[in-house]
Design a protein around this motif. Structure first.
Motif, PDB file in Angstrom:
ATOM      1  N   ALA A  74       0.831  -1.209   0.000  1.00 32.15           N
ATOM      2  CA  ALA A  74       0.000   0.000   0.000  1.00 32.15           C
ATOM      3  C   ALA A  74       0.862   1.254   0.000  1.00 32.15           C
ATOM      4  O   ALA A  74       0.558   2.242  -0.686  1.00 32.15           O
ATOM      5  CB  ALA A  74      -0.932  -0.009   1.215  1.00 32.15           C
ATOM      6  N   ALA A  75       1.961   1.227   0.755  1.00 34.71           N
ATOM      7  CA  ALA A  75       2.852   2.388   0.795  1.00 34.71           C
ATOM      8  C   ALA A  75       3.486   2.637  -0.567  1.00 34.71           C
ATOM      9  O   ALA A  75       3.662   3.785  -0.988  1.00 34.71           O
ATOM     10  CB  ALA A  75       3.921   2.174   1.861  1.00 34.71           C
ATOM     11  N   VAL A  76       3.847   1.554  -1.264  1.00 36.70           N
ATOM     12  CA  VAL A  76       4.430   1.690  -2.605  1.00 36.70           C
ATOM     13  C   VAL A  76       3.393   2.233  -3.589  1.00 36.70           C
ATOM     14  O   VAL A  76       3.673   3.144  -4.382  1.00 36.70           O
ATOM     15  CB  VAL A  76       4.975   0.330  -3.090  1.00 36.70           C
ATOM     16  CG1 VAL A  76       5.405   0.411  -4.556  1.00 36.70           C
ATOM     17  CG2 VAL A  76       6.148  -0.125  -2.231  1.00 36.70           C
ATOM     18  N   LEU A  77       2.188   1.687  -3.544  1.00 35.70           N
ATOM     19  CA  LEU A  77       1.152   2.045  -4.514  1.00 35.70           C
ATOM     20  C   LEU A  77       0.567   3.438  -4.252  1.00 35.70           C
ATOM     21  O   LEU A  77       0.069   4.086  -5.180  1.00 35.70           O
ATOM     22  CB  LEU A  77       0.039   1.002  -4.487  1.00 35.70           C
ATOM     23  CG  LEU A  77       0.430  -0.368  -5.047  1.00 35.70           C
ATOM     24  CD1 LEU A  77      -0.557  -1.437  -4.613  1.00 35.70           C
ATOM     25  CD2 LEU A  77       0.520  -0.310  -6.571  1.00 35.70           C
ATOM     26  N   ALA A  78       0.603   3.897  -3.008  1.00 36.14           N
ATOM     27  CA  ALA A  78       0.029   5.209  -2.691  1.00 36.14           C
ATOM     28  C   ALA A  78       0.698   6.319  -3.478  1.00 36.14           C
ATOM     29  O   ALA A  78       0.051   7.307  -3.872  1.00 36.14           O
ATOM     30  CB  ALA A  78       0.143   5.467  -1.184  1.00 36.14           C
TER      31      ALA A  78
END
Length: 488
Positions: A74-78
């Motif tokens: 999620a941190a990467v995709l945000a």
């Protein structure tokens, strides 16, 4: 009376306890088959707050390791959501696992799905990386994660990811490879319809290791995949090719050429093998469709394929398809039982025709060589010299054209050439046709009028070329960007 009441109370408590135990047993028994829902709760992370999606998940998805994996994705995709590459309305596909799809749904991409062999609706759909279950040009965003690192067929997966993307849509992948220019170019070659927008280093889930994040965008078919002069593409139908900077950079690490003619070449050149800087020792070769070794002038299986290539060449755990090109019929029968080796019983030449093929040995040892089936074959004598050994008519083929029809830029190609002087014909032909750009690493034995073992102070009359001409050939290859080694 009190005793009776006390006993009745104890029995009631025992009955209630048994009922609760039975209910717990039923719940545990059904957990393996039943799916549970995550509550729609807020999950705080270091950067932002995500709303956990109401998606069914097996018990394995509720572990701490799973939660950490989802939060990391999620941190990467945000970041891509913030930059508009990914949007809540995107039709998104994940190739690295269900945790990626869940991370997207927690970010608000409601229809994100992952592709795995075993489906888990609605989060995971059934599919194969060699044929994704989506129509061409229908997907807005593909998140590959580290799928290309883990698959044994990265070319197939890359092609499928490119196929399902809409024009102008994006592919994002993470890799522990592609850190060197050669590996990155190899990956780009697997995605000819996409262009690289961004490359950056990010922290891996298990710090302190790092990964390379690459963002690609699908382009129209008529647009070249590489727009810079330093990384042009080559095709099997074009005679023009330019070897890019990714190969030129490798040459800065290559072993130096032997500038001075050795007095005992059979000793000097054999010792030189310890100095050779093999390409797989300089770069990652993971992002290739196939791995191919071509032995031109192979002679017997044990001459170089079995004794050197299969035992000593660093293959990075890849399996190579081997082609043995040998015109001398003495050696043909032993290849029939060799698995993974394709024999081409012809002479490598500059065109398709029938040639005279001479089998001869070193000066003073011709009879011994022929008796043991170890004669060196050549398709023409030096100028002014008559053929003195056994002469046969053999079919010859245009090696450069065959190479262009057999391999592509997506393949990893190692070429060994020992053709008794014909290299001065074959190498220029490889350049003229553009086939030289398909060769990743070349091991070349250059034949010249070397000093003879048998006769001190005398040069071999078999070849007209000098050591200086051989050195010029090696130098021109390296100056053109070919990683070539002096072989013996």
């Amino acid at each position: 009376m009190r005793a009776l009441l006390k006993r009745a109370l104890l029995l009631a408590v025992a009955a209630l306890g048994l009922r609760l135990l039975y209910g717990a047993f039923l719940a545990v028994s059904s957990a393996a088959n039943a799916w549970q829902l995550y509550p729609a709760t807020a999950i705080a992370t270091a950067r932002r707050t995500y709303v956990q999606a109401d998606v069914p998940a097996p018990e394995a998805w509720r572990t701490r390791h799973w939660r950490r994996a989802v939060d990391y994705q999620a941190a990467v995709l945000a970041d891509h959501l913030a930059h508009g590459i990914l949007a809540p309305a995107s039709r998104a596909v994940c190739l690295g696992g269900a945790h990626q799809a869940l991370a997207m749904r927690e970010l608000g991409v409601a229809t994100a799905v992952a592709v795995q062999k075993n489906p888990s609706p609605p989060l995971v759909v059934a599919g194969d990386h060699r044929r994704l279950p989506f129509k061409s040009d229908t997907v807005d965003f593909v998140f590959a994660g580290r799928a290309l690192d883990s698959t044994k067929r990265p070319a197939d997966l890359a092609a499928e990811a490119a196929r399902i993307l809409k024009p102008q849509a994006h592919l994002v992948l993470l890799t522990s490879s592609a850190a060197d220019a050669y590996s990155l170019r190899s990956l780009q070659a697997l995605l000819p319809s996409l262009r690289l927008l961004r490359s950056r280093e990010i922290n891996a889930q298990d710090a302190p290791s790092t990964l390379r994040e690459l963002v690609f965008q699908k382009i129209h078919a008529h647009t070249p995949a590489y727009s810079t002069d330093s990384t042009p593409t080559s095709s099997s139908s074009s005679n023009n090719c330019s070897i890019g900077d990714h190969k030129l950079h490798l040459l800065t690490h290559a072993e130096p050429l032997i500038q001075e003619e050795p007095l005992k070449p059979w000793i000097t050149l054999k010792r030189n093998i310890n100095n050779i800087k093999y390409l797989p020792a300089l770069a990652d070769i993971s992002f290739k469709r196939r791995y191919v070794y071509i032995d031109v002038g192979a002679r017997s299986y044990g001459s170089s394929i079995g004794s050197w290539f299969r035992k000593h060449y660093p293959k990075q755990n890849h399996t190579f398809q081997v082609y043995a090109i040998e015109a001398d019929p003495v050696f043909h029968s032993e290849y029939a039982a060799r698995k993974g080796v394709t024999l081409l019983p012809y002479a490598a030449w500059v065109k398709n025709e029938t040639l005279k093929f001479e089998i001869n040995g070193d000066p003073g040892k011709e009879d011994e060589a022929k008796a043991n089936g170890r004669g060196m074959g050549r398709i023409r004598p030096a100028a002014g010299n008559k053929m003195s050994g056994e002469v046969r008519s053999v079919p010859a083929f245009d090696f450069a054209q065959w190479l262009k029809q057999t391999v592509t830029e997506q393949d990893y190609v190692v070429l060994k050439m020992d053709v008794e002087g014909t290299e001065f014909d074959l190498i220029p032909r490889l350049f003229d046709t553009g086939a030289i750009c398909l060769v990743d690493e070349l091991f070349l034995e250059c034949h010249y009028n070397r000093w003879q073992k048998c006769c001190p102070g005398e040069r071999s009359p078999k070849y007209d070329n000098t050591y200086e001409e051989c050195l010029d050939l090696f130098s021109s290859l390296r100056e053109s960007g070919v990683l070539v080694h002096q072989w013996w």
